[in-house]
Scaffold this active site. Structure first.
Site, PDB file in Angstrom:
ATOM      1  N   SER A   3      -3.140   3.399   5.481  1.00  0.00           N
ATOM      2  CA  SER A   3      -3.554   4.781   5.270  1.00  0.00           C
ATOM      3  C   SER A   3      -2.602   5.510   4.350  1.00  0.00           C
ATOM      4  CB  SER A   3      -3.618   5.527   6.608  1.00  0.00           C
ATOM      5  OG  SER A   3      -3.843   6.907   6.414  1.00  0.00           O
ATOM      6  N   TYR A  31       0.086   8.882  13.848  1.00  0.00           N
ATOM      7  CA  TYR A  31      -0.934   8.034  13.229  1.00  0.00           C
ATOM      8  C   TYR A  31      -0.373   7.390  11.962  1.00  0.00           C
ATOM      9  CZ  TYR A  31      -4.778   6.829  10.114  1.00  0.00           C
ATOM     10  OH  TYR A  31      -5.592   6.172   9.233  1.00  0.00           O
ATOM     11  N   LYS A  65     -17.860  10.677  13.603  1.00  0.00           N
ATOM     12  CA  LYS A  65     -16.423  10.956  13.601  1.00  0.00           C
ATOM     13  C   LYS A  65     -16.062  12.374  14.055  1.00  0.00           C
ATOM     14  CE  LYS A  65     -13.910   9.374  10.168  1.00  0.00           C
ATOM     15  NZ  LYS A  65     -12.971   8.453  10.845  1.00  0.00           N
TER      16      LYS A  65
END
Length: 333
Positions: free
Chosen positions: A115, A138, A176
């Site tokens: 990411s 994250y 999502k």
């Protein structure tokens, strides 16, 4: 057999669609359908089998999974606001490490989702430790496995590719919720309320002027399949367009695409703001210091790895996204 984890999710289901487009149907889909509505992303896809992520993990650790031809590991918690570090590190880091070791022991190509969150606030988005400083757990969970790969690069038994996704948008992201793309939210706001809302100015940027590298899902699939076709290439690569565009561009394209569909004229940004179709809200205090105001992928390493195809800009990708949802009856005005 090809394994796709997170295959009922956004990027995973589009990867299965891309594989189907090549005639590949011997696909083991892995996901968690506790949220049963995600099944909609699988309905039109051709697969060989489905496993719940917990059972899949058990079989991997027990060595009971038949040797696949390749693994696309897209399964993860992608909620950048999730604060439960124990959950995030087990779900994102530990599972990835276990699957990596499984593939290495069997010489299986392993392509996984990293990411752009590993870069934090930037300002440089280059695949180098000097530019990596995540703002949340994250991002750290993704960075930690990238660091494992770097340590093992010289001793790999099979291809390993980590793709640092930037701001991906496109069909199959409806499940999502708040983590869906700004394009998705803009579409639904305009359909439901007749206007779109963006954050106001902050961090030196004007209203709606914060910039991101928005990358269309079709391009993300193409990058993944490129590396599947080149199993001799390993490494960590940015997966973005190399182009930063303001949120205003997304909102303007969404509104104008829907206006044109209604037989109305496309309008310049100033007129959309003046007419109330585009509105700004105060930048949230709880995001200050934890928000990427500008991202732009450096594509040098991706291009050096042989990927030469162009990427859609926001105007092209978002307008196609709107058209596809309209054609599928998933967006009605």
């Amino acid at each position: 057999m090809i394994v796709v984890t997170g295959a009922a999710g956004f990027i995973g289901s589009n990867l299965v669609r891309g594989l189907n487009g090549r005639g590949v149907e011997d696909i083991l889909v892995v996901d968690d359908l506790t949220d049963g509505d995600k099944f909609r992303n699988l309905v039109d896809l051709k697969i060989a089998d489905y496993l719940h992520k917990g059972e899949f993990r058990r079989r991997v650790l027990a060595g009971e999974l038949p040797r696949p031809d390749a693994v696309f590991h897209q399964g993860a918690c992608s909620d950048t606001t999730e604060r439960n570090g124990q959950f995030m590190m087990d779900n994102n880091f530990r599972v990835t490490l276990e699957l990596f070791e499984y593939c290495q022991a069997r010489e299986v190509p392993f392509l996984y989702a990293s990411s752009a969150a590993v870069y934090g606030a930037g300002p440089q988005y280059i695949e180098d430790p000097a530019h990596e400083s995540p703002l949340n757990v994250y991002g750290y969970s993704k960075l930690l496995f990238d660091q494992v790969l770097r340590r093992r690069m010289d001793t790999l038994t099979a291809q390993v590719v980590g793709l640092r996704y930037f701001n991906v948008y496109g069909p199959r992201e409806q499940h999502k919720g708040r983590m869906a793309s700004v394009a998705f939210h803009n579409m639904n706001q305009y359909v439901d309320q007749g206007h779109v809302r963006l954050f106001g100015g902050w961090d030196g940027y004007p209203d709606g002027g914060q910039q991101r590298d928005f990358v269309y899902i079709d391009d993300v699939v193409k990058v993944n399949l490129h590396f599947l076709d080149h199993p001799d290439v390993s490494g960590i690569f940015n997966c973005g367009t190399g182009r930063a565009q303001p949120f205003n561009d997304v909102a303007q394209t969404v509104v104008n695409s829907l206006r044109v569909h209604q037989g109305q004229l496309a309008l310049p940004l100033e007129e959309l703001v003046g007419g109330g179709q585009l509105r700004y809200v105060a930048f949230p205090d709880d995001l200050k210091g934890r928000y990427q105001s500008h991202t732009q992928a450096d594509l040098s390493q991706l291009r050096a790895a042989g990927y030469s195809q162009p990427f859609c800009d926001v105007q092209t990708g978002v307008s196609d996204y709107v058209r596809r949802l309209m054609d599928a009856g998933q967006l009605r005005i």
